[in-house]
Motif scaffolding. Structure first.
Motif, PDB file in Angstrom:
ATOM      1  N   ILE A  33       1.031  -1.239  -0.004  1.00 49.56           N
ATOM      2  CA  ILE A  33       0.075  -0.069  -0.049  1.00 49.56           C
ATOM      3  C   ILE A  33       0.919   1.342  -0.044  1.00 49.56           C
ATOM      4  O   ILE A  33       1.772   1.089   0.804  1.00 49.56           O
ATOM      5  N   THR A  34       0.804   2.218  -0.941  1.00 48.53           N
ATOM      6  CA  THR A  34       1.271   3.260  -0.911  1.00 48.53           C
ATOM      7  C   THR A  34       0.628   4.505  -1.620  1.00 48.53           C
ATOM      8  O   THR A  34      -0.369   4.031  -2.561  1.00 48.53           O
ATOM      9  N   PRO A  35       0.789   5.700  -0.988  1.00 55.26           N
ATOM     10  CA  PRO A  35       0.101   6.858  -1.789  1.00 55.26           C
ATOM     11  C   PRO A  35       0.708   6.823  -3.238  1.00 55.26           C
ATOM     12  O   PRO A  35       1.761   6.461  -3.411  1.00 55.26           O
ATOM     13  N   PRO A  47       4.674   1.750  -7.656  1.00 58.68           N
ATOM     14  CA  PRO A  47       4.123   3.224  -6.685  1.00 58.68           C
ATOM     15  C   PRO A  47       5.246   3.264  -5.670  1.00 58.68           C
ATOM     16  O   PRO A  47       5.391   4.589  -5.277  1.00 58.68           O
ATOM     17  N   ALA A  48       5.434   2.495  -4.906  1.00 59.29           N
ATOM     18  CA  ALA A  48       6.360   2.841  -3.822  1.00 59.29           C
ATOM     19  C   ALA A  48       7.764   3.275  -4.224  1.00 59.29           C
ATOM     20  O   ALA A  48       8.319   4.335  -3.614  1.00 59.29           O
ATOM     21  N   LYS A 115      -0.343  17.319  -3.069  1.00 60.52           N
ATOM     22  CA  LYS A 115      -1.566  16.346  -2.670  1.00 60.52           C
ATOM     23  C   LYS A 115      -1.204  15.254  -3.820  1.00 60.52           C
ATOM     24  O   LYS A 115      -1.048  15.294  -4.844  1.00 60.52           O
ATOM     25  N   MET A 116      -1.821  13.969  -3.157  1.00 59.50           N
ATOM     26  CA  MET A 116      -1.815  12.938  -4.115  1.00 59.50           C
ATOM     27  C   MET A 116      -2.854  12.006  -3.838  1.00 59.50           C
ATOM     28  O   MET A 116      -3.593  12.198  -2.824  1.00 59.50           O
ATOM     29  N   GLU A 117      -3.166  10.917  -4.636  1.00 59.69           N
ATOM     30  CA  GLU A 117      -4.013   9.697  -4.234  1.00 59.69           C
ATOM     31  C   GLU A 117      -3.473   9.315  -2.977  1.00 59.69           C
ATOM     32  O   GLU A 117      -2.423   8.712  -3.057  1.00 59.69           O
ATOM     33  N   ALA A 127      -4.227   6.663   5.816  1.00 62.02           N
ATOM     34  CA  ALA A 127      -3.332   7.415   6.165  1.00 62.02           C
ATOM     35  C   ALA A 127      -2.077   6.767   6.377  1.00 62.02           C
ATOM     36  O   ALA A 127      -2.115   5.520   6.814  1.00 62.02           O
ATOM     37  N   ILE A 128      -0.992   7.134   5.889  1.00 62.75           N
ATOM     38  CA  ILE A 128       0.305   6.376   5.849  1.00 62.75           C
ATOM     39  C   ILE A 128       1.354   7.163   6.440  1.00 62.75           C
ATOM     40  O   ILE A 128       1.622   8.380   6.060  1.00 62.75           O
TER      41      ILE A 128
END
Length: 139
Positions: A33-35, A47-48, A115-117, A127-128
């Motif tokens: 999981i990553t923004p 994505p990471a 701002k990002m997804e 939240a991360i």
């Protein structure tokens, strides 16, 4: 795990509107999981990897040694803990290390992250939390 619980406790007690799940960077990475940083959805990298590269490039591109810190000969490493919240916005949680002039610059750099997804667990945004060291060495 203690750091994750501490961050979670701080957010729940201090910010009642920030309810939900908060994962540490390590836990999020384990779960994949990553923004999604802007334009990382079109990258050949994971994505990471793209997030890490974009964050590094952002810090380098926005870095400005404070004049007063240069004049006073200040150096050191500032550690910034922040979250990418479930809306994709950056929230600085804690800043430690070095002098306050250097801390202010580190905060400015992190707050300038676009701002990002947000990261998603299933279909639910979460939240991360991230911890980033920024080292100031006099030129």
């Amino acid at each position: 795990m203690k750091k994750l619980l501490l961050i979670f406790a701080i957010l729940c007690s201090g910010f009642s509107f920030a309810q939900g799940i908060i994962l540490s960077q390590e836990n999020a990475a384990e779960k994949g999981i990553t923004p999604i940083w802007p334009k990382c959805d079109r990258s050949r990298q994971t994505p990471a990897q793209c997030f890490d590269n974009k964050l590094r490039n952002h810090i380098i591109a926005n870095f400005e040694y404070p004049d007063i810190a240069l004049a006073e000969g200040l150096e050191g490493t500032v550690t910034v803990e922040f979250i990418v919240d479930k809306k994709g916005k950056i929230e600085v949680l804690e800043v430690t290390g070095a002098h306050r002039y250097l801390q202010r610059e580190a905060i400015r750099i992190i707050r300038a992250i676009p701002k990002m997804e947000p990261g998603k667990w299933g279909n639910k945004p979460i939240a991360i939390a991230y911890t980033v060291p920024i080292t100031f060495i006099k030129p």
